[in-house]
Motif scaffolding. Structure first.
Motif, PDB file in Angstrom:
ATOM      1  N   LEU A 205       0.937  -1.099  -0.343  1.00 40.00           N
ATOM      2  CA  LEU A 205      -0.302   0.197  -0.039  1.00 40.00           C
ATOM      3  C   LEU A 205       1.100   1.127  -0.082  1.00 40.00           C
ATOM      4  CD1 LEU A 205      -3.276   0.907  -0.007  1.00 40.00           C
ATOM      5  CD2 LEU A 205      -2.895   0.858   2.653  1.00 40.00           C
ATOM      6  N   ALA A 206       2.140   1.845  -0.679  1.00 42.86           N
ATOM      7  CA  ALA A 206       2.999   1.976  -0.910  1.00 42.86           C
ATOM      8  C   ALA A 206       2.888   3.246  -1.440  1.00 42.86           C
ATOM      9  CB  ALA A 206       4.451   2.337  -2.011  1.00 42.86           C
ATOM     10  N   TYR A 207       0.934   3.896  -2.156  1.00 43.81           N
ATOM     11  CA  TYR A 207       0.348   4.497  -2.767  1.00 43.81           C
ATOM     12  C   TYR A 207      -0.924   5.386  -2.334  1.00 43.81           C
ATOM     13  CZ  TYR A 207       4.361   4.060  -6.201  1.00 43.81           C
ATOM     14  OH  TYR A 207       5.770   4.142  -6.015  1.00 43.81           O
ATOM     15  N   ALA A 208      -0.652   4.593  -0.876  1.00 45.04           N
ATOM     16  CA  ALA A 208      -2.044   5.147   0.087  1.00 45.04           C
ATOM     17  C   ALA A 208      -2.645   6.704  -0.255  1.00 45.04           C
ATOM     18  CB  ALA A 208      -1.707   4.895   1.423  1.00 45.04           C
ATOM     19  N   GLU A 209      -1.278   6.978   0.314  1.00 49.35           N
ATOM     20  CA  GLU A 209      -1.749   8.642   0.007  1.00 49.35           C
ATOM     21  C   GLU A 209      -1.758   9.531  -1.446  1.00 49.35           C
ATOM     22  OE1 GLU A 209      -3.711  10.095   2.493  1.00 49.35           O
ATOM     23  OE2 GLU A 209      -3.162   8.398   3.815  1.00 49.35           O
ATOM     24  N   ILE A 210      -1.529   8.614  -2.858  1.00 48.66           N
ATOM     25  CA  ILE A 210      -1.278   9.505  -3.734  1.00 48.66           C
ATOM     26  C   ILE A 210      -2.293   9.344  -4.250  1.00 48.66           C
ATOM     27  CG2 ILE A 210       0.208   9.655  -5.735  1.00 48.66           C
ATOM     28  CD1 ILE A 210       1.121  10.854  -2.592  1.00 48.66           C
ATOM     29  N   TYR A 211      -3.329  10.038  -4.657  1.00 49.69           N
ATOM     30  CA  TYR A 211      -5.281  10.083  -5.008  1.00 49.69           C
ATOM     31  C   TYR A 211      -5.712  10.662  -5.284  1.00 49.69           C
ATOM     32  CZ  TYR A 211      -7.464  11.091  -0.826  1.00 49.69           C
ATOM     33  OH  TYR A 211      -6.986  11.129  -0.059  1.00 49.69           O
ATOM     34  N   PHE A 212      -6.389  10.922  -6.590  1.00 52.65           N
ATOM     35  CA  PHE A 212      -7.046  11.758  -7.063  1.00 52.65           C
ATOM     36  C   PHE A 212      -8.485  12.150  -7.422  1.00 52.65           C
ATOM     37  CE2 PHE A 212      -2.779  10.647  -9.218  1.00 52.65           C
ATOM     38  CZ  PHE A 212      -2.028  11.639  -8.790  1.00 52.65           C
ATOM     39  N   ASP A 213      -9.363  10.691  -6.920  1.00 54.98           N
ATOM     40  CA  ASP A 213     -10.535  11.296  -7.415  1.00 54.98           C
ATOM     41  C   ASP A 213     -11.530  11.511  -6.174  1.00 54.98           C
ATOM     42  OD1 ASP A 213     -10.496   8.650  -5.865  1.00 54.98           O
ATOM     43  OD2 ASP A 213     -10.956   6.726  -6.653  1.00 54.98           O
ATOM     44  N   GLY A 214     -10.558  11.650  -4.921  1.00 56.99           N
ATOM     45  CA  GLY A 214     -11.451  12.154  -3.815  1.00 56.99           C
ATOM     46  C   GLY A 214     -12.463  10.862  -3.291  1.00 56.99           C
ATOM     47  N   ASN A 215     -11.166   9.647  -3.708  1.00 60.30           N
ATOM     48  CA  ASN A 215     -12.007   8.575  -2.788  1.00 60.30           C
ATOM     49  C   ASN A 215     -10.290   8.014  -2.571  1.00 60.30           C
ATOM     50  OD1 ASN A 215     -13.289   6.058  -1.527  1.00 60.30           O
ATOM     51  ND2 ASN A 215     -13.394   5.369  -4.261  1.00 60.30           N
ATOM     52  N   PRO A 216     -10.209   7.848  -1.163  1.00 57.78           N
ATOM     53  CA  PRO A 216      -9.093   7.275  -0.712  1.00 57.78           C
ATOM     54  C   PRO A 216      -8.551   5.909  -1.006  1.00 57.78           C
ATOM     55  CG  PRO A 216      -9.630   8.665   1.061  1.00 57.78           C
ATOM     56  CD  PRO A 216     -10.696   8.583   0.075  1.00 57.78           C
ATOM     57  N   PRO A 217      -8.031   5.541  -1.318  1.00 60.19           N
ATOM     58  CA  PRO A 217      -8.189   3.863  -1.856  1.00 60.19           C
ATOM     59  C   PRO A 217      -8.457   2.961  -0.319  1.00 60.19           C
ATOM     60  CG  PRO A 217      -6.078   4.760  -2.085  1.00 60.19           C
ATOM     61  CD  PRO A 217      -6.254   6.074  -1.906  1.00 60.19           C
ATOM     62  N   PRO A 218      -7.866   1.646   0.150  1.00 60.83           N
ATOM     63  CA  PRO A 218      -8.651   1.800   1.217  1.00 60.83           C
ATOM     64  C   PRO A 218      -7.616   0.566   2.121  1.00 60.83           C
ATOM     65  CG  PRO A 218      -9.724   0.024  -0.354  1.00 60.83           C
ATOM     66  CD  PRO A 218      -9.786   1.654  -0.886  1.00 60.83           C
ATOM     67  N   SER A 219      -7.368   0.028   2.964  1.00 59.25           N
ATOM     68  CA  SER A 219      -6.343  -0.705   3.141  1.00 59.25           C
ATOM     69  C   SER A 219      -6.976  -2.174   3.037  1.00 59.25           C
ATOM     70  CB  SER A 219      -6.313  -0.249   4.566  1.00 59.25           C
ATOM     71  OG  SER A 219      -5.257  -1.788   5.337  1.00 59.25           O
ATOM     72  N   VAL A 220      -6.606  -3.310   3.281  1.00 63.75           N
ATOM     73  CA  VAL A 220      -7.086  -4.786   3.368  1.00 63.75           C
ATOM     74  C   VAL A 220      -6.977  -4.394   4.893  1.00 63.75           C
ATOM     75  CG1 VAL A 220      -4.711  -5.715   3.821  1.00 63.75           C
ATOM     76  CG2 VAL A 220      -6.644  -6.860   2.520  1.00 63.75           C
ATOM     77  N   LEU A 221      -6.556  -4.362   5.261  1.00 63.16           N
ATOM     78  CA  LEU A 221      -6.662  -5.146   7.111  1.00 63.16           C
ATOM     79  C   LEU A 221      -8.122  -4.261   7.513  1.00 63.16           C
ATOM     80  CD1 LEU A 221      -3.096  -4.177   8.567  1.00 63.16           C
ATOM     81  CD2 LEU A 221      -4.858  -6.631   8.207  1.00 63.16           C
ATOM     82  N   GLU A 222      -9.285  -3.451   7.146  1.00 58.34           N
ATOM     83  CA  GLU A 222     -10.221  -2.759   7.206  1.00 58.34           C
ATOM     84  C   GLU A 222     -10.951  -3.863   7.323  1.00 58.34           C
ATOM     85  OE1 GLU A 222     -12.027   0.709   5.421  1.00 58.34           O
ATOM     86  OE2 GLU A 222      -9.407   1.168   4.428  1.00 58.34           O
ATOM     87  N   VAL A 223     -11.006  -4.944   6.185  1.00 59.54           N
ATOM     88  CA  VAL A 223     -12.196  -6.440   6.705  1.00 59.54           C
ATOM     89  C   VAL A 223     -11.685  -6.384   7.585  1.00 59.54           C
ATOM     90  CG1 VAL A 223     -12.571  -8.572   5.249  1.00 59.54           C
ATOM     91  CG2 VAL A 223     -11.425  -6.400   3.674  1.00 59.54           C
ATOM     92  N   PRO A 224     -13.422  -7.200   8.466  1.00 60.61           N
ATOM     93  CA  PRO A 224     -12.438  -8.114   9.708  1.00 60.61           C
ATOM     94  C   PRO A 224     -12.429  -9.191   9.083  1.00 60.61           C
ATOM     95  CG  PRO A 224     -15.469  -7.016   8.796  1.00 60.61           C
ATOM     96  CD  PRO A 224     -14.096  -6.821   7.999  1.00 60.61           C
ATOM     97  N   GLY A 225     -11.547  -9.510  10.211  1.00 66.30           N
ATOM     98  CA  GLY A 225     -10.703 -11.331   9.808  1.00 66.30           C
ATOM     99  C   GLY A 225      -9.602 -11.217   9.561  1.00 66.30           C
ATOM    100  N   ALA A 226      -9.148  -9.528   8.296  1.00 70.12           N
ATOM    101  CA  ALA A 226      -7.800  -9.532   7.519  1.00 70.12           C
ATOM    102  C   ALA A 226      -6.501 -10.118   8.711  1.00 70.12           C
ATOM    103  CB  ALA A 226      -7.783  -8.392   6.465  1.00 70.12           C
ATOM    104  N   MET A 227      -6.744  -9.676   9.887  1.00 72.36           N
ATOM    105  CA  MET A 227      -5.413  -9.540  10.744  1.00 72.36           C
ATOM    106  C   MET A 227      -5.030 -10.740  10.667  1.00 72.36           C
ATOM    107  SD  MET A 227      -4.208  -7.095  11.778  1.00 72.36           S
ATOM    108  CE  MET A 227      -4.892  -5.775  12.115  1.00 72.36           C
ATOM    109  N   ASP A 228      -5.734 -12.195  10.478  1.00 74.09           N
ATOM    110  CA  ASP A 228      -6.116 -13.239  10.833  1.00 74.09           C
ATOM    111  C   ASP A 228      -4.301 -14.209   9.819  1.00 74.09           C
ATOM    112  OD1 ASP A 228      -7.599 -13.484  12.551  1.00 74.09           O
ATOM    113  OD2 ASP A 228      -9.800 -14.012  11.507  1.00 74.09           O
ATOM    114  N   VAL A 229      -4.708 -12.664   8.365  1.00 73.57           N
ATOM    115  CA  VAL A 229      -3.650 -13.535   7.105  1.00 73.57           C
ATOM    116  C   VAL A 229      -2.998 -12.447   6.583  1.00 73.57           C
ATOM    117  CG1 VAL A 229      -5.529 -15.906   7.197  1.00 73.57           C
ATOM    118  CG2 VAL A 229      -6.348 -13.358   5.906  1.00 73.57           C
ATOM    119  N   ALA A 230      -2.721 -11.399   6.834  1.00 74.84           N
ATOM    120  CA  ALA A 230      -2.052 -10.322   6.001  1.00 74.84           C
ATOM    121  C   ALA A 230      -1.520  -9.353   6.877  1.00 74.84           C
ATOM    122  CB  ALA A 230      -3.850  -9.762   5.463  1.00 74.84           C
ATOM    123  N   VAL A 231      -0.104  -9.252   6.212  1.00 79.46           N
ATOM    124  CA  VAL A 231       0.556  -8.250   6.686  1.00 79.46           C
ATOM    125  C   VAL A 231      -0.097  -6.942   4.908  1.00 79.46           C
ATOM    126  CG1 VAL A 231       2.476  -7.911   7.016  1.00 79.46           C
ATOM    127  CG2 VAL A 231       1.547  -9.519   7.827  1.00 79.46           C
TER     128      VAL A 231
END
Length: 405
Positions: A205-231
């Motif tokens: 998610l290196a480009y989390a803050e470089i966006y142009f459409d007014g819709n900030p990109p989400p993080s996969v860790l926002e998904v419930p249960g993602a912490m079980d499998v994701a870094v």
């Protein structure tokens, strides 16, 4: 003498061929507009530099630092995730500082990969995503880069037909090089699949803050249960214009973070302490610096799309990142991205990154980095227009040959 085993597994560095041409042209006095390497030209905000200067005067900060990051820095990253994504992280067990996201990916590959492990990786993608695992003895199964309706079926095929079953899946949204973005619904589907099939998710998610459409990109860790499998890996290089400072993070699953931290403890003592303190101050700031960086890249993107379009080269406007993923104009496509990139240096004095350097499925594209100011981007567009207009007459001995291959 034979090359060493790991070196033999690495292909020739495609970008170096363009770099050599660029250096040669500059030695002859050519004014190359360099839109190739994604090396931000914006200065690090003065407040961050001032914090570094203040801290570096204290001789106690000149000693070895902490490999996993000083506590204040890890707390600052956890606070950033809470503000930005609503994700709660334990800075003691779920956050580790890295020497940029690239180093984090490479060392994570060392930490979790056994010889022959299969890793699903988008193609095209940033090279370390694949080659970090190749150097660690892993095997890459290429996946589509677009987060569309075909993604989950492709994952299902990969799991059915890979022996052994894939160890991990790499995600990269907003994507380098394609600039495509993923939705939270997409992440929900991927997390459900990964949990069902016991597959690790490694999200860049290196480009989390470089966006142009007014819709900030989400993080996969926002998904419930993602912490079980994701870094997830992030970087301060683009967000705060700190590429040379080499500061990034890996956050998420405790077991994976612990594995990375253990490998790193054998390899480094962490970033220079004043850099870590300055990075913590940046993360704890009000975000004004981030907004200014985003605005600069937004303006450059609009100038690039408009100026190149008038020059005769349609470049789709990227919704995020500091790159445009541009289809090679016809009739140059048969040349491939490397030869086309060489032509741009030689004939238009413009450098871009050949798409094949990001994977074979990128060979019909080049990546254009927004690392020159608006005046220089317009200069590049004028040079490209002259090149495109004259190419039919001056390159008749090049393009037809390529088209007959």
């Amino acid at each position: 003498m034979e090359e060493f085993h790991k070196v033999r597994r690495l292909p020739p560095y495609v970008f170096e061929q363009v770099n050599r041409l660029k250096a040669s042209a500059r030695s002859r006095g050519a004014d190359i507009v360099d839109l190739g390497m994604g090396n931000p030209d914006l200065p690090t905000p003065q407040a961050i530099v001032d914090k570094l200067c203040d801290v570096v005067r204290d001789p106690r900060t000149h000693r070895y630092s902490a490999s996993r990051g000083i506590p204040g820095l890890r707390r600052a990253q956890a606070a950033y995730y809470a503000r930005r994504f609503g994700v709660k992280l334990d800075p003691e067990t779920q956050v580790v500082a890295t020497l940029g996201s690239k180093e984090g990916f490479a060392n994570m590959a060392q930490a979790i990969t056994a010889p022959g492990d299969v890793v699903m990786c988008p193609n095209p993608t940033y090279p370390i995503h694949a080659f970090g695992f190749i150097m660690s003895g892993g095997v890459i199964r290429s996946m589509q880069a677009e987060p569309d309706d075909g993604f989950i079926p492709a994952l299902e095929r990969a799991v059915r037909h890979s022996i052994p079953k894939p160890l991990a899946l790499i995600l990269n949204y907003p994507s380098n090089p394609t600039a495509c973005v993923a939705s939270l619904d997409f992440y929900k589907d991927v997390v459900a699949f990964a949990r069902k099939n016991d597959i690790i998710i490694l999200s860049d998610l290196a480009y989390a803050e470089i966006y142009f459409d007014g819709n900030p990109p989400p993080s996969v860790l926002e998904v419930p249960g993602a912490m079980d499998v994701a870094v997830e890996f992030t970087s301060m290089s683009k967000t705060f214009s700190m590429p040379g400072w080499r500061m990034g993070f890996a956050v998420g699953n405790e077991r994976l973070v612990a594995a990375l931290a253990r490998v790193k403890s054998y390899l480094d003592y962490g970033a220079f302490t004043p850099i870590q303190v300055a990075a913590a101050a940046a993360l704890n700031s009000d975000g004004a610096e981030i907004e200014e960086v985003r605005s600069v890249y937004h303006r450059r993107r609009d100038v690039l799309v408009e100026a190149f379009g008038r020059a005769g080269w349609h470049v789709p406007p990227p919704p995020a990142t500091m790159f445009a993923w541009a289809p090679i104009p016809e009739p140059f496509r048969p040349l491939g991205s490397l030869e086309f990139s060489k032509l741009l240096v030689e004939k238009a004095e413009v450098a871009v990154a050949p798409g094949v350097g990001f994977g074979e499925h990128g060979d019909d594209y080049v990546r254009i980095a927004l690392v020159e100011n608006e005046h220089r981007i317009r200069q590049a567009a004028r040079s490209i227009k002259r090149f495109l207009v004259s190419a039919e007459k001056t390159l008749d001995n090049v393009i037809p040959l390529a088209a007959r291959r």
